[in-house]
Design a protein around this motif. Structure first.
Motif, PDB file in Angstrom:
ATOM      1  N   THR A  80      24.189  50.853   4.925  1.00  0.00           N
ATOM      2  CA  THR A  80      23.128  49.716   5.115  1.00  0.00           C
ATOM      3  C   THR A  80      22.920  49.251   3.764  1.00  0.00           C
ATOM      4  OG1 THR A  80      21.722  50.437   6.941  1.00  0.00           O
ATOM      5  CG2 THR A  80      20.762  48.785   6.071  1.00  0.00           C
ATOM      6  N   ALA A  81      23.140  50.149   2.694  1.00  0.00           N
ATOM      7  CA  ALA A  81      22.338  49.564   1.210  1.00  0.00           C
ATOM      8  C   ALA A  81      24.363  48.128   0.558  1.00  0.00           C
ATOM      9  CB  ALA A  81      22.904  50.514   0.770  1.00  0.00           C
ATOM     10  N   LEU A  82      25.292  48.662   1.154  1.00  0.00           N
ATOM     11  CA  LEU A  82      26.030  48.009   0.998  1.00  0.00           C
ATOM     12  C   LEU A  82      25.866  46.894   1.431  1.00  0.00           C
ATOM     13  CD1 LEU A  82      28.917  48.058  -0.523  1.00  0.00           C
ATOM     14  CD2 LEU A  82      29.996  49.434   2.194  1.00  0.00           C
ATOM     15  N   ARG A  83      25.848  46.767   3.018  1.00  0.00           N
ATOM     16  CA  ARG A  83      26.220  45.477   3.369  1.00  0.00           C
ATOM     17  C   ARG A  83      25.050  44.742   3.238  1.00  0.00           C
ATOM     18  NH1 ARG A  83      24.224  47.073   8.456  1.00  0.00           N
ATOM     19  NH2 ARG A  83      23.088  45.443   8.576  1.00  0.00           N
ATOM     20  N   LEU A  84      24.148  45.232   2.974  1.00  0.00           N
ATOM     21  CA  LEU A  84      22.754  44.174   2.064  1.00  0.00           C
ATOM     22  C   LEU A  84      23.712  43.395   0.972  1.00  0.00           C
ATOM     23  CD1 LEU A  84      19.478  45.789   2.797  1.00  0.00           C
ATOM     24  CD2 LEU A  84      20.297  44.169   3.504  1.00  0.00           C
TER      25      LEU A  84
END
Ligand SMILES: [Zn+2]
Length: 202
Positions: free
Chosen positions: A25-29
């Motif tokens: 999720t952090a990467l997507r953000l």
């Protein structure tokens, strides 16, 4: 996860420290932020820095505030005779959202929890008790969670307050409050703060 850039890796490792945010999720953000205009990300970063560096705790009620004394404490429209004790700021927000409470608050900043090694000194119990005797305050509402720790805290406070000749009340049982209060529906919560019961009689 393999990262094409050290900068992305760094951002992902920082973002993923947030609760409920995994590395994916952090990467997507992070990738999302890169796609935005630069000023969008800069203003997000500025907001976070301001939040962390400029937010203070109200000197009177210990709620999160932009100013030394918060808006609720400085308001002349609030009933000065009522003070509602809650575990944290989320509880204040939930009660404010009901629109059914017009008194003041005190935020303990936690709850007494012997199992977790949290005693009265780890939270703002003394700061609260030091408010008394106070001739303006007639009623203390203990709006704490219906858990063992919530009960322990309510009992401790009620014992400390006994000497001051106050009306001590609680909100109805079964209302999730104390971090969980944000899940209680506003109508139920609003009703329970209005139709409160004398402490010890529920
Ligand atoms: Zn305040």
């Amino acid at each position: 996860l393999q990262f094409p850039s050290k900068l992305i890796e760094h951002a992902v490792s920082e973002i993923s420290r947030l609760p409920g945010i995994g590395k994916k999720t952090a990467l997507r953000l992070a990738l999302h932020l890169l796609k935005q205009e630069e000023k969008t990300t800069v203003s997000l970063a500025d907001a976070l820095i301001e939040l962390r560096t400029k937010t203070v705790f109200c000197k009177q009620c210990n709620n999160i505030s932009d100013t030394e004394i918060c808006q609720i404490c400085t308001s002349f429209n609030r009933d000065q005779s009522l003070i509602c004790v809650v575990e944290d700021t989320r509880d204040v927000l939930a009660l404010e959202n009901t629109g059914q409470y017009n008194g003041k608050y005190f935020v303990l900043g936690g709850i007494i929890s012997p199992i977790n090694g949290i005693g009265p000194n780890e939270i703002k119990v003394e700061a609260f008790i030091r408010k008394f005797p106070n001739h303006e305050i007639k009623e203390v509402i203990l709006a704490l969670s219906p858990t063992m720790d919530g009960d322990t805290t309510a009992f401790y406070l009620s014992k400390k307050l006994k000497q001051f000749n106050l009306k001590i009340t609680t909100i109805a049982r079964g209302i999730p409050i104390g971090g969980e209060l944000e899940y209680a529906d506003e109508i139920t919560l609003g009703r329970s703060i209005q139709q409160r019961i004398k402490y010890g009689e529920d």
